[in-house]
Scaffold this active site. Sequence first.
Site, short mmCIF file in Angstrom:
data_model
loop_
_atom_site.label_atom_id
_atom_site.label_comp_id
_atom_site.label_asym_id
_atom_site.label_seq_id
_atom_site.Cartn_x
_atom_site.Cartn_y
_atom_site.Cartn_z
N HIS A 17 27.19 33.56 34.07
CA HIS A 17 27.38 34.70 33.17
C HIS A 17 26.02 35.34 32.82
O HIS A 17 25.88 36.56 32.83
CB HIS A 17 28.05 34.26 31.86
CG HIS A 17 29.46 33.74 32.01
ND1 HIS A 17 29.87 32.54 31.51
CD2 HIS A 17 30.56 34.28 32.60
CE1 HIS A 17 31.16 32.35 31.77
NE2 HIS A 17 31.59 33.39 32.44
N LYS A 41 44.77 30.85 28.77
CA LYS A 41 43.86 29.70 28.59
C LYS A 41 43.82 29.28 27.13
O LYS A 41 43.88 30.12 26.24
CB LYS A 41 42.43 30.10 28.98
CG LYS A 41 42.21 30.31 30.44
CD LYS A 41 40.74 30.63 30.65
CE LYS A 41 40.45 30.96 32.10
NZ LYS A 41 39.08 31.46 32.25
N ARG A 90 32.54 35.99 42.15
CA ARG A 90 31.97 34.83 42.85
C ARG A 90 32.59 34.66 44.22
O ARG A 90 31.92 34.34 45.19
CB ARG A 90 32.22 33.54 42.03
CG ARG A 90 31.46 33.48 40.73
CD ARG A 90 32.00 32.43 39.81
NE ARG A 90 33.40 32.72 39.50
CZ ARG A 90 34.22 31.92 38.86
NH1 ARG A 90 33.79 30.75 38.46
NH2 ARG A 90 35.46 32.27 38.62
N SER A 128 33.05 27.77 33.68
CA SER A 128 32.98 27.12 32.37
C SER A 128 33.75 25.79 32.40
O SER A 128 33.31 24.80 31.81
CB SER A 128 33.57 28.03 31.30
OG SER A 128 32.87 29.24 31.27
N1 COA Z 1 29.46 32.95 36.91
C1 COA Z 1 30.00 31.78 36.59
N2 COA Z 1 31.27 31.65 36.20
C2 COA Z 1 31.99 32.75 36.11
C3 COA Z 1 31.49 34.01 36.44
C4 COA Z 1 30.14 34.08 36.84
N3 COA Z 1 29.56 35.22 37.17
N4 COA Z 1 32.45 34.92 36.28
C5 COA Z 1 33.53 34.25 35.87
N5 COA Z 1 33.25 32.95 35.78
C6 COA Z 1 34.16 31.88 35.44
C7 COA Z 1 34.27 31.58 33.99
O1 COA Z 1 33.36 30.58 33.66
C8 COA Z 1 35.70 31.15 33.89
O2 COA Z 1 35.81 29.79 34.23
P1 COA Z 1 37.03 28.88 33.70
O3 COA Z 1 38.28 29.45 34.33
O4 COA Z 1 36.71 27.51 34.15
O5 COA Z 1 37.06 29.04 32.20
C9 COA Z 1 36.40 31.99 34.93
O6 COA Z 1 35.43 32.31 35.87
C10 COA Z 1 36.92 33.31 34.47
O7 COA Z 1 36.69 33.45 33.12
P2 COA Z 1 36.09 34.67 32.35
O8 COA Z 1 35.14 35.49 33.13
O9 COA Z 1 35.61 34.16 31.06
O10 COA Z 1 37.32 35.55 32.18
P3 COA Z 1 38.78 35.11 31.89
O11 COA Z 1 39.50 35.25 33.16
O12 COA Z 1 38.88 33.83 31.16
O13 COA Z 1 39.18 36.22 30.86
C11 COA Z 1 39.46 38.42 30.05
C12 COA Z 1 39.24 37.54 31.24
C13 COA Z 1 39.16 37.74 28.72
C14 COA Z 1 38.51 39.58 30.22
C15 COA Z 1 40.95 38.86 30.11
O14 COA Z 1 41.80 37.76 29.97
C16 COA Z 1 41.26 39.92 29.08
O15 COA Z 1 40.94 41.07 29.27
N6 COA Z 1 41.91 39.48 27.96
C17 COA Z 1 42.33 40.42 26.93
C18 COA Z 1 43.84 40.72 27.07
C19 COA Z 1 44.07 41.83 28.06
O16 COA Z 1 43.55 42.94 27.95
N7 COA Z 1 44.91 41.55 29.04
C20 COA Z 1 45.26 42.53 30.03
C21 COA Z 1 44.19 42.68 31.06
S1 COA Z 1 44.58 41.76 32.50
#
Ligand code: COA
Length: 167
Positions: A17, A41, A90, A128
């Site tokens: 991140h 999650k 990724r 994460s």
């Molecule tokens: N490097 C390392 N890890 C990364 C990364 C990077 N560049 N990019 C993503 N990841 C990992 C994260 O660590 C995470 O790992 P985990 O699954 O083990 O926790 C995973 O990839 C993705 O997580 P993250 O980037 O935090 O996003 P998410 O998928 O958990 O959440 C939101 C995405 C919060 C943006 C999305 O759920 C959201 O918009 N929520 C609001 C509700 C909404 O609007 N919904 C409709 C839209 S679909």
Amino acid sequence: MRLAIFPGSFDPITNGHLDIIRRAAPLFDQLTVVVLVNPDKRAVFPLERRLAFIRETVANLSNVNTAHFEGLLADYARASGARVVVRGLRTEADFLYEFQMAQINRQFNPAMETLCLMTAPQHAFISSGMVRQIAALGGDIAALVPPAIAADVAALCRPRTDQAPNE
Ligand code: COA
């Protein structure tokens, strides 16, 4: 003013991140790292702790701030005035997920664009969830999370020794 947001669960923030934040920040006047709820999650670290980890991590980046929001990302983007949502890619699997999210988000906020940056190869395997698992099993997470938060993340992931194994 060019405003962008970098949304995620950040449970916890990782070096992957941070790499995306460092590379995206110079492209905008202001980049806000927003902790949002992913309804699929269940967060392990409480919201306040996740925000504190992010704040410590970005403390030396002058145009990066933090926020949190419960609701649709598209609504947050509209309310904050940000037109660009930054995400890291990724793998091919990330692309499919991001592609779908970007399409859905534009249904709700047509002014919003998703900008994906390719993750640096050395971070492509980090997530994460992996960080939490490695730390919980006593592994060294120093290369996976920002130095300022590594010790606290490790300590909080370690199982409590005052509990019976099946508790
Ligand atoms: N490097 C390392 N890890 C990364 C990364 C990077 N560049 N990019 C993503 N990841 C990992 C994260 O660590 C995470 O790992 P985990 O699954 O083990 O926790 C995973 O990839 C993705 O997580 P993250 O980037 O935090 O996003 P998410 O998928 O958990 O959440 C939101 C995405 C919060 C943006 C999305 O759920 C959201 O918009 N929520 C609001 C509700 C909404 O609007 N919904 C409709 C839209 S679909």
